[in-house]
Motif scaffolding. Structure first.
Motif: not given
Ligand code: FAD
Ligand code: ZN
Length: 465
Positions: A68, A70-74
């Motif tokens: 999954p 999301g914004g790929n900022t993890g």
């Protein structure tokens, strides 16, 4: 021979829901830090919860593993493919609607970007209290999946505390929908909280009901200079007692401030003299007019107690932004330095000075590596960064990583701290989960994983091996 991806393509049918060429999928395979990347045969782009359900059911049936996204900022390597998984991008679930004034809640799609939530509620004179540097890109689903924190945890808590209802799709496509707006709901287990902070390994978040709040009349900011970092716990206790509206208390040692000033234009310190350590304080106050809300008077008590040697109080929003800029530019300054080993630790607040001593002593044994230690003092959250200097080449610097991690996490464990304060475990810290969780706890996590995702299709390798 069967081709599962061809079968998945056939099961989904609509080409508008899939990306397959490397040109199209490229943006989904590398994360913000650029440290984590892999290849994917397909990016799935659902528009609705029903699409997510259908897609997961098909992947589960075909044994296709899914990341999954999301914004790929993890920053812990959980959102990008590692071994050819399919990426499930939630970006199109970006509806924000249904503001309910009575409960002050809003229904938000998983793909809504944090800044869009702020913008949606601002004209209502309401605010969503979670804020962080990635606000223009990180998404509510990803923030819930990582239980993100930020600068105002001290007053409002992490994402976990903002969520009233949640809709999640399980690995087999089952939709668990409980989009209620209730402040109080003790009807059985609070299942939504199982998914908050689960980093996409138990289910995919598709919608959430978020609690918003009236904007405070004013926010006041000050930078306090201290001569002795051993006094940080006393400062925390004193500031907490004196400032009833305390919303942030950040700590910045002098070397970090100098480093940031050197690297980032405009991030300069407001003092003419240098002090060993600074605290950035923010309080939400009653009156808007600067100087008439008692903020300065409340701070002046800190001088009397001898904890603070000097202070600069922002008299305008621009000045406040200037003080915050030094704190927020830390990330940019570290990236500019080259490689870094990053740790996001919590220790009991009272032990922060000793922990900082330990981290500096550790860095002193590593030639060419500079420690930059700062963080959210109020939460006991230290961002311990060990950055590369020109004296050490990339390869030997990177080779230090595992030994350094063991030393940092060992010191954290000795203080009953946590190896992840707010960023999550991802793949980066997976091997160190045992420094903060007992074998029994990890075993229970595995049992939840086995129950909810028996075929292991959701985010394999994240959090648990
Ligand atoms: P992603 O990076 O896309 O995903 C994160 C994880 O969640 C992955 O494991 C992914 O598989 C999973 N996931 C994503 N969406 C879903 C979903 N809908 N359902 C289930 N699982 C999902 N973090 C803080 O806590 N505090 C900070 O102050 C902070 N500051 C930051 C500043 C900068 C400049 C940057 C780049 C990052 C910062 N972060 C901070 C880290 C990051 O922004 C947060 O972890 C954020 O919550 C991740 O959101 P995202 O949408 O980018 O998620
Ligand atoms: Zn932080």
């Amino acid at each position: 021979m069967s081709d599962p991806i061809a079968d998945l393509r056939a099961a989904i049918g609509d080409p508008a829901l899939m990306l397959e060429t490397p040109e199209e999928t490229g943006a989904y395979t590398t994360d913000w830090t650029k440290k984590f990347n892999g290849a994917t045969p397909m990016v799935l782009r659902p528009r609705t919860t029903a699409d997510v359900s259908r897609m997961l059911a098909a992947c589960n049936e075909l044994g296709i593993k899914v990341v999954p996204q999301g914004g790929n900022t993890g920053v812990v390597g959980g959102s990008t493919p590692r071994g050819g998984e399919v990426v499930l991008s939630l970006s199109r679930l970006n509806t924000i609607a249904d503001y309910d004034p009575a409960s002050a809640t809003v229904v938000v799609g998983a793909g809504v970007v944090l800044a869009a939530v702020h913008e949606f509620v601002a004209p209502l004179e309401m605010e969503f209290p979670v804020d962080l540097g990635a606000r223009g890109q990180c998404q509510i689903g990803g923030m819930l999946a990582t239980n993100a924190g930020g600068n105002r945890v001290l007053r409002y808590g992490l994402m976990r505390e903002q969520v009233r209802g949640l809709e999640v799709v399980l690995a087999d496509g089952t939709v668990i929908s409980n989009l209620n707006r209730l402040r109080k709901d003790n009807s059985g287990l609070d299942l939504k909280q199982l998914f908050v902070g689960s980093e996409g390994i138990l289910g995919v978040i598709t919608q959430a009901v978020l609690q918003v709040r009236p904007c405070p009349p004013a926010r006041r900011t000050a930078m306090l200079a201290m001569t002795d970092r051993a006094a940080l716990p006393a400062l925390l206790a004193e500031v907490r007692a004196r400032l009833p509206g305390l919303s942030s208390l950040e700590v910045l040692p002098d070397d970090v401030c100098q480093y940031v000033s050197d690297q980032v234009p405009g991030a300069s310190m407001p003092f003419t003299e240098r002090f060993p350590i600074y605290a950035l304080v923010e309080e939400e106050t009653e009156a808007g007019a600067a100087g008439h809300d008692g903020f300065v008077e409340r701070l002046s008590g800190l001088f009397e107690s001898g904890l603070v040697a000097d202070a600069v109080v922002a008299e305008s929003e621009a000045q406040s932004a200037g003080l915050w800029h030094v704190r927020e530019a830390t990330g940019e300054a570290i990236v500019a330095a080259g490689y870094s080993h990053k740790f996001d630790i919590t220790v009991p607040q009272g032990e922060i000075p000793e922990f900082l001593d330990e981290m500096e002593a550790l860095a002193a044994t590593l030639p060419g590596i500079k420690p930059l230690l700062f963080g959210h003092l109020g939460d006991g959250n230290v961002h311990a960064n060990f950055v590369q200097t020109p004296e050490i080449a990339d390869k030997p610097f990177l080779a230090e990583g595992p030994a350094l991690a063991k030393a940092v996490y060992g010191a954290t464990r000795a203080r009953h701290g946590s190896v992840s304060a707010e960023h999550g475990i991802g793949t980066l810290k997976r091997d160190y989960l045992g420094y903060s969780k007992s074998p029994e706890e990890i075993s229970l996590m595995r049992r939840f994983k086995g129950l909810l995702d028996p075929n292991g299709i959701l985010n394999p390798g994240v959090m648990l091996d």
